[in-house]
Scaffold this motif. Structure first.
Motif, PDB file in Angstrom:
ATOM      1  N   GLY A 259       4.697   4.604  -0.901  1.00 47.02           N
ATOM      2  CA  GLY A 259       6.009   5.054  -1.315  1.00 47.02           C
ATOM      3  C   GLY A 259       7.121   4.607  -0.412  1.00 47.02           C
ATOM      4  O   GLY A 259       8.297   4.764  -0.762  1.00 47.02           O
ATOM      5  N   ARG A 260       6.789   4.067   0.758  1.00 50.10           N
ATOM      6  CA  ARG A 260       7.801   3.609   1.709  1.00 50.10           C
ATOM      7  C   ARG A 260       7.763   2.103   1.934  1.00 50.10           C
ATOM      8  O   ARG A 260       8.804   1.486   2.128  1.00 50.10           O
ATOM      9  CB  ARG A 260       7.637   4.318   3.052  1.00 50.10           C
ATOM     10  N   PHE A 261       6.570   1.521   1.925  1.00 45.83           N
ATOM     11  CA  PHE A 261       6.399   0.091   2.200  1.00 45.83           C
ATOM     12  C   PHE A 261       6.011  -0.650   0.929  1.00 45.83           C
ATOM     13  O   PHE A 261       5.309  -0.103   0.065  1.00 45.83           O
ATOM     14  CB  PHE A 261       5.300  -0.141   3.236  1.00 45.83           C
ATOM     15  N   THR A 262       6.430  -1.909   0.834  1.00 48.51           N
ATOM     16  CA  THR A 262       6.066  -2.764  -0.284  1.00 48.51           C
ATOM     17  C   THR A 262       5.688  -4.143   0.230  1.00 48.51           C
ATOM     18  O   THR A 262       6.461  -4.760   0.962  1.00 48.51           O
ATOM     19  CB  THR A 262       7.214  -2.902  -1.293  1.00 48.51           C
ATOM     20  N   ILE A 263       4.513  -4.617  -0.153  1.00 45.93           N
ATOM     21  CA  ILE A 263       4.081  -5.958   0.204  1.00 45.93           C
ATOM     22  C   ILE A 263       4.299  -6.875  -0.991  1.00 45.93           C
ATOM     23  O   ILE A 263       4.095  -6.476  -2.140  1.00 45.93           O
ATOM     24  CB  ILE A 263       2.606  -5.967   0.663  1.00 45.93           C
ATOM     25  N   SER A 264       4.719  -8.101  -0.726  1.00 46.57           N
ATOM     26  CA  SER A 264       4.952  -9.057  -1.791  1.00 46.57           C
ATOM     27  C   SER A 264       4.772 -10.467  -1.266  1.00 46.57           C
ATOM     28  O   SER A 264       4.782 -10.702  -0.057  1.00 46.57           O
ATOM     29  CB  SER A 264       6.352  -8.888  -2.395  1.00 46.57           C
ATOM     30  N   GLY A 265       4.616 -11.411  -2.176  1.00 42.98           N
ATOM     31  CA  GLY A 265       4.492 -12.804  -1.826  1.00 42.98           C
ATOM     32  C   GLY A 265       5.400 -13.656  -2.679  1.00 42.98           C
ATOM     33  O   GLY A 265       5.962 -13.188  -3.671  1.00 42.98           O
ATOM     34  N   ASP A 266       5.543 -14.908  -2.284  1.00 40.68           N
ATOM     35  CA  ASP A 266       6.362 -15.820  -3.068  1.00 40.68           C
ATOM     36  C   ASP A 266       5.468 -16.660  -3.972  1.00 40.68           C
ATOM     37  O   ASP A 266       4.255 -16.729  -3.809  1.00 40.68           O
ATOM     38  CB  ASP A 266       7.228 -16.698  -2.164  1.00 40.68           C
ATOM     39  N   ASN A 267       6.095 -17.321  -4.939  1.00 43.94           N
ATOM     40  CA  ASN A 267       5.336 -18.095  -5.918  1.00 43.94           C
ATOM     41  C   ASN A 267       4.682 -19.326  -5.318  1.00 43.94           C
ATOM     42  O   ASN A 267       3.676 -19.808  -5.848  1.00 43.94           O
ATOM     43  CB  ASN A 267       6.243 -18.499  -7.079  1.00 43.94           C
TER      44      ASN A 267
ATOM     45  N   VAL B  87       4.543 -14.202   2.777  1.00 42.33           N
ATOM     46  CA  VAL B  87       4.311 -12.825   2.382  1.00 42.33           C
ATOM     47  C   VAL B  87       5.296 -11.950   3.141  1.00 42.33           C
ATOM     48  O   VAL B  87       5.693 -12.283   4.263  1.00 42.33           O
ATOM     49  CB  VAL B  87       2.845 -12.397   2.625  1.00 42.33           C
ATOM     50  N   TYR B  88       5.676 -10.824   2.523  1.00 41.45           N
ATOM     51  CA  TYR B  88       6.701  -9.964   3.081  1.00 41.45           C
ATOM     52  C   TYR B  88       6.219  -8.526   3.105  1.00 41.45           C
ATOM     53  O   TYR B  88       5.362  -8.118   2.326  1.00 41.45           O
ATOM     54  CB  TYR B  88       7.990 -10.051   2.252  1.00 41.45           C
ATOM     55  N   LEU B  89       6.800  -7.765   3.991  1.00 40.89           N
ATOM     56  CA  LEU B  89       6.568  -6.331   4.025  1.00 40.89           C
ATOM     57  C   LEU B  89       7.913  -5.641   4.139  1.00 40.89           C
ATOM     58  O   LEU B  89       8.547  -5.678   5.195  1.00 40.89           O
ATOM     59  CB  LEU B  89       5.664  -5.928   5.191  1.00 40.89           C
ATOM     60  N   GLN B  90       8.359  -5.053   3.046  1.00 39.88           N
ATOM     61  CA  GLN B  90       9.586  -4.280   3.038  1.00 39.88           C
ATOM     62  C   GLN B  90       9.257  -2.868   3.475  1.00 39.88           C
ATOM     63  O   GLN B  90       8.441  -2.195   2.850  1.00 39.88           O
ATOM     64  CB  GLN B  90      10.214  -4.270   1.645  1.00 39.88           C
ATOM     65  N   MET B  91       9.888  -2.417   4.544  1.00 39.66           N
ATOM     66  CA  MET B  91       9.618  -1.106   5.115  1.00 39.66           C
ATOM     67  C   MET B  91      10.873  -0.256   5.026  1.00 39.66           C
ATOM     68  O   MET B  91      11.899  -0.590   5.621  1.00 39.66           O
ATOM     69  CB  MET B  91       9.162  -1.233   6.569  1.00 39.66           C
ATOM     70  N   ASN B  92      10.787   0.833   4.290  1.00 36.51           N
ATOM     71  CA  ASN B  92      11.894   1.757   4.123  1.00 36.51           C
ATOM     72  C   ASN B  92      11.542   3.116   4.701  1.00 36.51           C
ATOM     73  O   ASN B  92      10.369   3.450   4.872  1.00 36.51           O
ATOM     74  CB  ASN B  92      12.248   1.904   2.643  1.00 36.51           C
ATOM     75  N   ASP B  93      12.564   3.906   4.965  1.00 36.30           N
ATOM     76  CA  ASP B  93      12.389   5.256   5.504  1.00 36.30           C
ATOM     77  C   ASP B  93      11.449   5.239   6.705  1.00 36.30           C
ATOM     78  O   ASP B  93      10.480   6.005   6.785  1.00 36.30           O
ATOM     79  CB  ASP B  93      11.862   6.196   4.413  1.00 36.30           C
ATOM     80  N   LEU B  94      11.744   4.381   7.648  1.00 41.20           N
ATOM     81  CA  LEU B  94      10.878   4.228   8.808  1.00 41.20           C
ATOM     82  C   LEU B  94      10.876   5.474   9.673  1.00 41.20           C
ATOM     83  O   LEU B  94      11.893   6.154   9.822  1.00 41.20           O
ATOM     84  CB  LEU B  94      11.313   3.014   9.623  1.00 41.20           C
ATOM     85  N   LYS B  95       9.722   5.746  10.244  1.00 46.41           N
ATOM     86  CA  LYS B  95       9.503   6.922  11.066  1.00 46.41           C
ATOM     87  C   LYS B  95       9.063   6.494  12.459  1.00 46.41           C
ATOM     88  O   LYS B  95       8.496   5.415  12.633  1.00 46.41           O
ATOM     89  CB  LYS B  95       8.436   7.812  10.430  1.00 46.41           C
ATOM     90  N   PRO B  96       9.293   7.326  13.466  1.00 43.09           N
ATOM     91  CA  PRO B  96       8.859   6.962  14.816  1.00 43.09           C
ATOM     92  C   PRO B  96       7.377   6.598  14.894  1.00 43.09           C
ATOM     93  O   PRO B  96       7.005   5.715  15.679  1.00 43.09           O
ATOM     94  CB  PRO B  96       9.176   8.211  15.634  1.00 43.09           C
ATOM     95  N   GLU B  97       6.545   7.249  14.104  1.00 41.84           N
ATOM     96  CA  GLU B  97       5.122   6.953  14.129  1.00 41.84           C
ATOM     97  C   GLU B  97       4.772   5.597  13.537  1.00 41.84           C
ATOM     98  O   GLU B  97       3.616   5.163  13.616  1.00 41.84           O
ATOM     99  CB  GLU B  97       4.315   8.058  13.429  1.00 41.84           C
ATOM    100  N   ASP B  98       5.745   4.906  12.935  1.00 38.46           N
ATOM    101  CA  ASP B  98       5.530   3.544  12.470  1.00 38.46           C
ATOM    102  C   ASP B  98       5.630   2.525  13.600  1.00 38.46           C
ATOM    103  O   ASP B  98       5.302   1.352  13.401  1.00 38.46           O
ATOM    104  CB  ASP B  98       6.543   3.173  11.385  1.00 38.46           C
ATOM    105  N   THR B  99       6.097   2.940  14.753  1.00 45.97           N
ATOM    106  CA  THR B  99       6.259   2.033  15.880  1.00 45.97           C
ATOM    107  C   THR B  99       4.928   1.377  16.233  1.00 45.97           C
ATOM    108  O   THR B  99       3.939   2.062  16.500  1.00 45.97           O
ATOM    109  CB  THR B  99       6.814   2.778  17.095  1.00 45.97           C
ATOM    110  N   ALA B 100       4.916   0.052  16.230  1.00 47.91           N
ATOM    111  CA  ALA B 100       3.685  -0.688  16.476  1.00 47.91           C
ATOM    112  C   ALA B 100       3.990  -2.178  16.493  1.00 47.91           C
ATOM    113  O   ALA B 100       5.071  -2.616  16.084  1.00 47.91           O
ATOM    114  CB  ALA B 100       2.649  -0.390  15.385  1.00 47.91           C
ATOM    115  N   VAL B 101       3.018  -2.942  16.947  1.00 52.58           N
ATOM    116  CA  VAL B 101       3.039  -4.380  16.735  1.00 52.58           C
ATOM    117  C   VAL B 101       2.409  -4.645  15.374  1.00 52.58           C
ATOM    118  O   VAL B 101       1.288  -4.204  15.112  1.00 52.58           O
ATOM    119  CB  VAL B 101       2.283  -5.137  17.836  1.00 52.58           C
TER     120      VAL B 101
END
Length: 116
Positions: free
Chosen positions: A65-73, A78-92
């Motif tokens: 519900g917060r992240f979306t993965i997608s690719g190009d034709n 490949v992409y990762l759209q990250m919304n409503d980020l939270k402190p616990e998302d902090t990472a490499v």
């Protein structure tokens, strides 16, 4: 061989958004699954999201519900759209590909820090 380079990481406030990108080069035609993993301090690396060459996606429960993965034709990004980020998302965050023939490629990672 496939080489992967991530970009788009940085510092963002809680509730903010970031878009990560992964660019692949080499034998991209061998890729059948792309994935985004993350590793937080003191924790094991975990799968965040994946997408197959057919477009099927999976997500970790913590990011649904917060992240979306997608690719190009073209099949080299490949992409990762990250919304409503939270402190616990902090990472490499690491880009990953699985290839026909059983090999795996990894990028060097991009740091995402969610903090006020």
């Amino acid at each position: 061989q496939v080489q992967l380079v991530e970009s788009g990481g940085g510092l963002v406030q809680p509730g903010g958004s970031l878009r990560l990108s992964c660019a692949a080069s080499g034998d991209i035609f061998s890729i059948y699954v792309w994935g985004w993993y993350r590793q937080a301090p003191g924790k094991q690396r975990e799968l965040v999201a994946s997408i197959t060459s057919g477009g099927s996606t999976t997500y970790a429960d913590s990011v649904k519900g917060r992240f979306t993965i997608s690719g190009d034709n073209a099949g080299n990004m490949v992409y990762l759209q990250m919304n409503d980020l939270k402190p616990e998302d902090t990472a490499v965050f690491y880009c990953n590909t699985n290839h026909r023939g059983g090999t795996v490629s990894w990028g060097r990672g991009t740091l995402v820090t969610v903090s006020s």
